[in-house]
Scaffold this motif. Structure first.
Motif, mmCIF file in Angstrom:
data_model
loop_
_atom_site.group_PDB
_atom_site.id
_atom_site.type_symbol
_atom_site.label_atom_id
_atom_site.label_comp_id
_atom_site.label_asym_id
_atom_site.label_seq_id
_atom_site.Cartn_x
_atom_site.Cartn_y
_atom_site.Cartn_z
ATOM 1 N N GLU B 71 48.239 -64.400 15.460
ATOM 2 C CA GLU B 71 47.173 -64.429 14.200
ATOM 3 C C GLU B 71 46.867 -65.580 13.459
ATOM 4 O OE1 GLU B 71 50.257 -62.955 14.633
ATOM 5 O OE2 GLU B 71 51.630 -63.881 12.571
ATOM 6 N N ARG B 72 45.705 -65.490 12.791
ATOM 7 C CA ARG B 72 44.915 -66.873 12.234
ATOM 8 C C ARG B 72 44.470 -67.477 13.356
ATOM 9 N NH1 ARG B 72 47.801 -68.063 7.432
ATOM 10 N NH2 ARG B 72 47.599 -66.223 6.022
ATOM 11 N N THR B 73 44.207 -67.418 14.493
ATOM 12 C CA THR B 73 43.563 -68.221 15.345
ATOM 13 C C THR B 73 42.319 -68.123 15.492
ATOM 14 O OG1 THR B 73 43.984 -66.598 17.148
ATOM 15 C CG2 THR B 73 45.684 -68.037 17.291
ATOM 16 N N THR B 74 41.487 -69.083 15.721
ATOM 17 C CA THR B 74 40.141 -68.934 15.903
ATOM 18 C C THR B 74 39.793 -69.517 17.350
ATOM 19 O OG1 THR B 74 40.212 -70.019 13.568
ATOM 20 C CG2 THR B 74 37.872 -69.498 14.573
ATOM 21 N N LEU B 75 39.218 -68.322 17.961
ATOM 22 C CA LEU B 75 38.630 -68.841 19.371
ATOM 23 C C LEU B 75 37.194 -68.992 19.378
ATOM 24 C CD1 LEU B 75 41.422 -67.939 20.219
ATOM 25 C CD2 LEU B 75 40.386 -66.907 22.230
ATOM 26 N N GLY B 76 36.528 -70.141 19.720
ATOM 27 C CA GLY B 76 35.086 -70.235 19.578
ATOM 28 C C GLY B 76 34.551 -70.695 18.526
ATOM 29 N N ALA B 77 35.410 -71.328 17.629
ATOM 30 C CA ALA B 77 35.064 -72.005 16.401
ATOM 31 C C ALA B 77 33.687 -72.932 16.896
ATOM 32 C CB ALA B 77 36.029 -72.729 15.651
ATOM 33 N N ILE B 78 32.835 -72.947 15.921
ATOM 34 C CA ILE B 78 31.519 -74.021 16.363
ATOM 35 C C ILE B 78 32.078 -75.457 15.823
ATOM 36 C CG2 ILE B 78 29.368 -74.571 15.899
ATOM 37 C CD1 ILE B 78 28.657 -71.924 16.134
ATOM 38 N N GLY B 79 32.177 -76.376 16.772
ATOM 39 C CA GLY B 79 32.713 -77.720 16.421
ATOM 40 C C GLY B 79 31.786 -78.609 15.717
ATOM 41 N N THR B 80 32.101 -79.894 15.873
ATOM 42 C CA THR B 80 31.165 -80.730 15.313
ATOM 43 C C THR B 80 29.719 -80.836 16.239
ATOM 44 O OG1 THR B 80 32.531 -82.218 16.321
ATOM 45 C CG2 THR B 80 32.474 -82.009 13.920
ATOM 46 N N SER B 81 30.016 -80.664 17.461
ATOM 47 C CA SER B 81 28.700 -80.802 18.357
ATOM 48 C C SER B 81 27.883 -79.777 18.276
ATOM 49 C CB SER B 81 29.154 -80.942 19.771
ATOM 50 O OG SER B 81 29.828 -79.605 20.113
ATOM 51 N N GLY B 82 28.315 -78.513 17.810
ATOM 52 C CA GLY B 82 27.389 -77.312 17.566
ATOM 53 C C GLY B 82 26.548 -77.060 18.705
ATOM 54 N N LYS B 83 26.893 -77.195 20.119
ATOM 55 C CA LYS B 83 26.145 -76.842 21.024
ATOM 56 C C LYS B 83 26.389 -75.260 21.273
ATOM 57 C CE LYS B 83 29.176 -79.043 24.202
ATOM 58 N NZ LYS B 83 29.454 -79.864 25.336
#
Lengths: 198, 192
Positions: B71-83
């Motif tokens: 639970e509470r995981t995030t797969l595919g969060a948009i990081g700082t690069s934003g690509k």
């Protein structure tokens, strides 16, 4: 005429537990709250991960007496976004979860993840702490912020623990036992907290 | 608490509903959060715990066989690069992603049998090898390569895992999934 009180942030039960509306409690039948416990918003308690091996065959009974996943004592304080999760392991060839037992006056800091087997009384756990599976924390322990306690670690009473991986870095001094009491903190939380003393 | 309710799960607003390709034997909790516009594939017998967040806005997400996503995981969060790449996150078989871990999008590949510890953060485009162990709160920067059988622990130190237990871990994971499938009420129809 009396007006309905506005919907508060916390639900107060008859035993004095204060559970935030925005807390996520999964499997609430298997969660035991001792009384006067505060559960802040965004806390997640996994009560659905119960023990899957029963010692006696219980095919006939529908409500087995000991189905607790998480048992919490009195005057506990679970801060925002913390997560309580029963630990699981391979036991006698099958995977099973064991109950997570927490004592009285336990403070769990924000964003901590607790997967311990048992936590004693009067324990203060800091922010962003990770307690690994089947760790045992005894009484009057202070766990500093951002500690990572590896699985199966046993922390003796009266110790101060920090680091990644956690090490005992000191002992709670003789006069330090009063700091672990959480009755005052319990009173400050809730829908209608009493005004702060001038 | 009312005795009739089985859980108190406040509603969370979701984004666009993504196209999904589920195997028939997966266990996905009702309150898992799947958002995004690209395809999410979950292979045989994987388990997604409640409140796991799979975000495919930045690309497809592929989860291998017999994975466990806590639970509470995030797969595919948009990081700082934003690509935005075609394949945002790929998990191999037998991967365990533990509570509050976050895996950023951008061609991030997690190899087979790896355990991503509690609260770990994996940057975009990282390549994690097979049977690695990332202990809790470790941070893998974007684009880093972690070789097979590595253990990453406190403050970025690394060592090799010479126990040779990869096979046993896989068998243990299969047993764990057996139990989880019975415990977590699965609702894949909600997402298709």
């Amino acid at each position: 005429m009396s007006r309905r009180p506005p919907r508060g942030e916390y639900i107060e039960t008859d035993t004095g537990n204060k559970v935030a509306r925005k807390a996520t409690l999964v499997g609430t039948q298997n969660i035991m709250l001792g009384g006067k416990t505060v559960i802040q918003p965004e806390v997640m308690i996994r009560g659905d991960l119960i023990r899957s091996i029963q010692s006696s065959s219980s095919s006939s009974s529908s409500a087995t007496p000991n189905n607790t996943a998480v048992a919490i004592g009195r005057y506990c304080f679970l801060s925002r976004a913390s997560c309580l999760r029963p630990p699981g392991r391979l036991y006698k060839g099958a995977f099973t979860y064991m109950p997570l037992r927490i004592g009285d006056h336990v403070f769990v800091g924000p964003s901590s993840v607790i997967q311990a087997a048992s936590i004693g009384n009067h324990v203060h756990i800091g922010a962003r702490v990770v307690v690994g599976e089947f760790a045992i924390i005894k009484d009057y322990v202070r766990v500093l912020d951002e500690t990572v306690i590896p699985p199966n670690m046993v922390i003796p009473s009266f110790s101060i623990v920090a680091g990644q991986p956690a090490r005992v870095i000191g002992e709670v001094p003789e006069g330090g036992h009063e700091a672990f009491e959480l009755r005052e903190l319990y009173k400050t939380v809730g829908n209608n907290p009493p005004p702060a003393a001038a | 608490m009312s005795s009739k309710r089985h859980s108190i799960l406040p509603a969370v607003s979701a984004g666009p509903k993504p196209p999904v390709r589920f195997s028939s034997s997966i266990t996905i909790a009702d309150s898992a959060l799947l958002t995004g516009t690209n395809l999410i594939t979950i292979s045989t017998e994987s388990v997604i715990h409640p409140r796991a967040k799979l975000d495919s806005l930045a690309g497809c997400i592929t989860i291998g066989r017999r994975c466990v996503v806590h639970e509470r995981t995030t797969l595919g969060a948009i990081g700082t690069s934003g690509k935005v790449t075609e394949q945002a996150v790929t998990l191999g078989d037998y991967v365990t992603v533990e509570v509050a871990a976050s895996i950023e999008a951008g061609n991030t590949i997690i190899g087979e049998g790896t355990t991503v510890g509690v609260g770990a953060r994996i940057g975009a485009g990282a390549f994690i090898g097979k049977h690695c162990t990332l202990t809790p709160h470790t941070e893998i920067r974007a684009g880093e390569v972690v070789p097979d059988f590595t253990v990453v622990y406190s403050n970025g130190m690394r060592r090799m895992d010479k126990r040779g237990v990869a096979d046993l871990k896989n068998k243990g994971q299969a047993r764990q999934i057996d139990v989880l499938r019975r415990m977590i009420p699965s609702n894949p129809a909600k997402f298709t």
